[in-house]
Design a protein around this motif. Structure first.
Motif, PDB file in Angstrom:
ATOM      1  N   GLY A  43       0.566   9.201  -4.876  1.00 55.71           N
ATOM      2  CA  GLY A  43       0.037  10.263  -4.029  1.00 55.71           C
ATOM      3  C   GLY A  43      -1.309   9.945  -3.423  1.00 55.71           C
ATOM      4  O   GLY A  43      -1.983  10.840  -2.902  1.00 55.71           O
ATOM      5  N   HIS A  44      -1.730   8.682  -3.515  1.00 52.62           N
ATOM      6  CA  HIS A  44      -3.013   8.302  -2.917  1.00 52.62           C
ATOM      7  C   HIS A  44      -2.855   8.133  -1.409  1.00 52.62           C
ATOM      8  O   HIS A  44      -1.745   8.092  -0.878  1.00 52.62           O
ATOM      9  CB  HIS A  44      -3.531   7.006  -3.537  1.00 52.62           C
ATOM     10  CG  HIS A  44      -3.814   7.123  -4.992  1.00 52.62           C
ATOM     11  ND1 HIS A  44      -4.039   6.036  -5.811  1.00 52.62           N
ATOM     12  CD2 HIS A  44      -3.922   8.210  -5.804  1.00 52.62           C
ATOM     13  CE1 HIS A  44      -4.265   6.441  -7.041  1.00 52.62           C
ATOM     14  NE2 HIS A  44      -4.188   7.768  -7.056  1.00 52.62           N
ATOM     15  N   SER A  45      -3.975   8.001  -0.706  1.00 50.26           N
ATOM     16  CA  SER A  45      -3.955   7.655   0.721  1.00 50.26           C
ATOM     17  C   SER A  45      -4.328   6.184   0.874  1.00 50.26           C
ATOM     18  O   SER A  45      -4.903   5.586  -0.036  1.00 50.26           O
ATOM     19  CB  SER A  45      -4.937   8.530   1.500  1.00 50.26           C
ATOM     20  OG  SER A  45      -6.261   8.291   1.075  1.00 50.26           O
ATOM     21  N   ALA A  80       0.826  -1.213   0.000  1.00 51.29           N
ATOM     22  CA  ALA A  80       0.000   0.000   0.000  1.00 51.29           C
ATOM     23  C   ALA A  80       0.855   1.256   0.000  1.00 51.29           C
ATOM     24  O   ALA A  80       0.517   2.257  -0.655  1.00 51.29           O
ATOM     25  CB  ALA A  80      -0.922  -0.016   1.223  1.00 51.29           C
ATOM     26  N   LEU A  81       1.980   1.208   0.730  1.00 58.28           N
ATOM     27  CA  LEU A  81       2.838   2.402   0.789  1.00 58.28           C
ATOM     28  C   LEU A  81       3.466   2.721  -0.571  1.00 58.28           C
ATOM     29  O   LEU A  81       3.692   3.883  -0.903  1.00 58.28           O
ATOM     30  CB  LEU A  81       3.923   2.210   1.835  1.00 58.28           C
ATOM     31  CG  LEU A  81       3.586   2.727   3.231  1.00 58.28           C
ATOM     32  CD1 LEU A  81       4.714   2.441   4.201  1.00 58.28           C
ATOM     33  CD2 LEU A  81       3.300   4.217   3.203  1.00 58.28           C
ATOM     34  N   ASP A  82       3.785   1.683  -1.339  1.00 57.71           N
ATOM     35  CA  ASP A  82       4.312   1.949  -2.687  1.00 57.71           C
ATOM     36  C   ASP A  82       3.308   2.752  -3.497  1.00 57.71           C
ATOM     37  O   ASP A  82       3.658   3.701  -4.208  1.00 57.71           O
ATOM     38  CB  ASP A  82       4.618   0.629  -3.395  1.00 57.71           C
ATOM     39  CG  ASP A  82       5.870  -0.039  -2.853  1.00 57.71           C
ATOM     40  OD1 ASP A  82       6.658   0.669  -2.180  1.00 57.71           O
ATOM     41  OD2 ASP A  82       6.052  -1.250  -3.089  1.00 57.71           O
ATOM     42  N   THR A  83       2.046   2.395  -3.408  1.00 54.28           N
ATOM     43  CA  THR A  83       0.994   3.129  -4.124  1.00 54.28           C
ATOM     44  C   THR A  83       0.866   4.552  -3.593  1.00 54.28           C
ATOM     45  O   THR A  83       0.707   5.514  -4.374  1.00 54.28           O
ATOM     46  CB  THR A  83      -0.350   2.396  -3.978  1.00 54.28           C
ATOM     47  OG1 THR A  83      -0.224   1.064  -4.482  1.00 54.28           O
ATOM     48  CG2 THR A  83      -1.439   3.115  -4.744  1.00 54.28           C
ATOM     49  N   VAL A 136       6.079  11.085   4.235  1.00 55.48           N
ATOM     50  CA  VAL A 136       4.879  10.297   4.415  1.00 55.48           C
ATOM     51  C   VAL A 136       4.405  10.481   5.856  1.00 55.48           C
ATOM     52  O   VAL A 136       5.206  10.510   6.792  1.00 55.48           O
ATOM     53  CB  VAL A 136       5.128   8.796   4.099  1.00 55.48           C
ATOM     54  CG1 VAL A 136       6.135   8.179   5.052  1.00 55.48           C
ATOM     55  CG2 VAL A 136       3.823   8.017   4.141  1.00 55.48           C
ATOM     56  N   ALA A 137       3.107  10.663   5.995  1.00 53.95           N
ATOM     57  CA  ALA A 137       2.513  10.835   7.328  1.00 53.95           C
ATOM     58  C   ALA A 137       1.682   9.599   7.666  1.00 53.95           C
ATOM     59  O   ALA A 137       0.962   9.072   6.818  1.00 53.95           O
ATOM     60  CB  ALA A 137       1.655  12.091   7.371  1.00 53.95           C
ATOM     61  N   VAL A 138       1.809   9.158   8.919  1.00 52.94           N
ATOM     62  CA  VAL A 138       1.024   8.031   9.421  1.00 52.94           C
ATOM     63  C   VAL A 138       0.182   8.549  10.578  1.00 52.94           C
ATOM     64  O   VAL A 138       0.727   9.078  11.559  1.00 52.94           O
ATOM     65  CB  VAL A 138       1.920   6.870   9.914  1.00 52.94           C
ATOM     66  CG1 VAL A 138       1.072   5.663  10.293  1.00 52.94           C
ATOM     67  CG2 VAL A 138       2.959   6.502   8.862  1.00 52.94           C
ATOM     68  N   PHE A 190      -2.410   6.485   5.891  1.00 47.18           N
ATOM     69  CA  PHE A 190      -1.163   6.936   5.268  1.00 47.18           C
ATOM     70  C   PHE A 190      -1.511   7.972   4.191  1.00 47.18           C
ATOM     71  O   PHE A 190      -2.444   7.782   3.411  1.00 47.18           O
ATOM     72  CB  PHE A 190      -0.433   5.758   4.585  1.00 47.18           C
ATOM     73  CG  PHE A 190       0.067   4.710   5.539  1.00 47.18           C
ATOM     74  CD1 PHE A 190       1.355   4.769   6.045  1.00 47.18           C
ATOM     75  CD2 PHE A 190      -0.749   3.655   5.913  1.00 47.18           C
ATOM     76  CE1 PHE A 190       1.816   3.793   6.899  1.00 47.18           C
ATOM     77  CE2 PHE A 190      -0.290   2.681   6.762  1.00 47.18           C
ATOM     78  CZ  PHE A 190       1.000   2.740   7.274  1.00 47.18           C
ATOM     79  N   PHE A 191      -0.722   9.064   4.120  1.00 46.30           N
ATOM     80  CA  PHE A 191      -0.861  10.031   3.026  1.00 46.30           C
ATOM     81  C   PHE A 191       0.441  10.811   2.909  1.00 46.30           C
ATOM     82  O   PHE A 191       1.318  10.745   3.780  1.00 46.30           O
ATOM     83  CB  PHE A 191      -2.058  10.976   3.266  1.00 46.30           C
ATOM     84  CG  PHE A 191      -1.899  11.891   4.441  1.00 46.30           C
ATOM     85  CD1 PHE A 191      -1.376  13.176   4.300  1.00 46.30           C
ATOM     86  CD2 PHE A 191      -2.270  11.463   5.716  1.00 46.30           C
ATOM     87  CE1 PHE A 191      -1.245  14.016   5.390  1.00 46.30           C
ATOM     88  CE2 PHE A 191      -2.139  12.302   6.817  1.00 46.30           C
ATOM     89  CZ  PHE A 191      -1.627  13.575   6.651  1.00 46.30           C
TER      90      PHE A 191
END
Length: 362
Positions: A81-83, A73-76, A109-111, A101-102
């Motif tokens: 730029g998706h969340s 998911a983080l790769d995406t 990257v913010a969690v 994540f965004f």
């Protein structure tokens, strides 16, 4: 600089947990590493770590669910730029957390995390769902009595062992107060123990006996307070151990111990009585021995005084010769050589003779 200061202050006081990480990319703009660069206190509390430790720990080790749940998911998120969001398990504190994540900017990257509610369980990640199911099976199969109730007393969870013990389903047992399962004469005691639970003293233990259809049962309870990040008490979790066998064994030991004490007291009394009889018999035996010795002495003395064989008696005065050349009046001889006590008196014959002689003189 002002913007960064305001942003830092905003993140620190944000009501949810926030973690920031710099994205290190390769020449194809693919992420190769995430380096933790900021975290607020709420985030550290939710995952059960100190904030300084979070800053020094690899990124995926401080993200609930880690690489297994969020690697793809983080790769995406980073590339497009998706969340991405879902629910994962914080294994360090065994807590379900909502995770978002965004990208606030291209290289960061913010969690964002927060505690998950019952409604969020449908969005569990696969690993979190597996962990939750395993935990639930473990609780349900446990022989321990496990329940959870709110500060007001309302029962919100009860495992199968708890339901069997109190003879009802979880829905039937749930009510306005957990205390309804406690015997009335024990309620004040249990409440006083529960009221001691606080952030500094989160655990309380006590023992309660129950009169159930199957008979009297004893349970040792351990109650722990559940607190939120602000230290507010939000629930209690109670774990009970059925110690009926142990308590019955104590009662049996007390009963047997009482019987043994009674038998010991009886034996002591019998020994004392036997000793008294023995002492009395000893005294009697000693007394008889003393009397026997005294009789022997008396017999010996009589034997020494007694004269056997032929005796010489005077024809005229009736004196007796004691074989030592002494002529003694009969009463003197008897007094010296017999055990008899000799007295003197005029016999009827001498009295008659004396009276005849007296009348002839007249």
């Amino acid at each position: 600089a002002v913007d960064e200061s305001v942003a830092s202050l905003f993140i620190e006081h944000f009501p949810m947990g926030v973690l920031l990480a710099r994205v290190v990319r390769d020449r194809y703009r693919h992420p190769v590493e995430f380096r933790v660069c900021g975290v607020n206190r709420r985030y550290a509390d939710l995952i059960g770590m100190a904030r300084v430790s979070v800053l020094e720990t690899p990124f995926f080790d401080v993200v609930p669910g880690g690489l297994a749940d969020w690697g793809a998911a983080l790769d995406t998120v980073v590339l497009k730029g998706h969340s991405a969001q879902g629910v994962s398990q914080a294994t360090r504190v065994d807590r379900l957390l909502r995770v978002l994540f965004f990208l606030p900017n291209r290289d960061t990257v913010a969690v964002v995390i927060d505690e998950a509610g019952v409604a969020d369980r449908g969005g569990l990640s696969e690993s979190a769902q597996t962990h939750f199911q395993q935990s639930e099976r473990l609780l349900q199969s446990s022989s321990l009595l496990i329940c959870r109730f709110l500060p007001g007393g309302k029962l919100i969870y009860a495992n199968e062992a708890y339901q069997r013990f109190f003879g009802g389903s979880a829905d039937a047992l749930a009510g306005p107060s957990f205390m309804k399962s406690i015997p009335p004469d024990e309620v004040d005691f249990v409440r006083s123990r529960v009221e001691l639970i606080c952030r500094d003293q989160p655990l309380a233990t006590y023992e309660v006996s129950f009169e159930l259809p199957a008979g009297r049962r004893w349970v040792h309870w351990s109650e722990e307070g559940v607190f939120d990040a602000d230290g507010k008490l939000v629930a209690y979790q109670a774990v009970g151990v059925d110690i009926t066998g142990f308590m019955l064994q104590i009662q049996e030991d007390d009963r047997v111990g009482g019987m043994l004490r009674d038998l010991l007291d009886l034996q002591v009394r019998r020994n004392r009585e036997r000793d008294e009889v023995h002492t009395e018999a000893t005294r009697t035996r000693h007394s008889l021995a003393d009397e026997n010795r005294q009789l022997k002495r008396d017999v010996k003395q009589l034997e020494e005084q007694a004269i056997s064989g032929d005796l010489l008696v005077c024809n005229h005065c009736s004196r007796i010769n004691d074989k030592k050349g002494h002529w003694m009046l009969p009463h003197v001889f008897l007094d010296l050589h017999t055990a008899a006590t000799v007295g003197t008196e005029v016999c009827p014959y001498c009295r008659s003779k004396a009276e005849r002689e007296g009348s002839q003189k007249n």
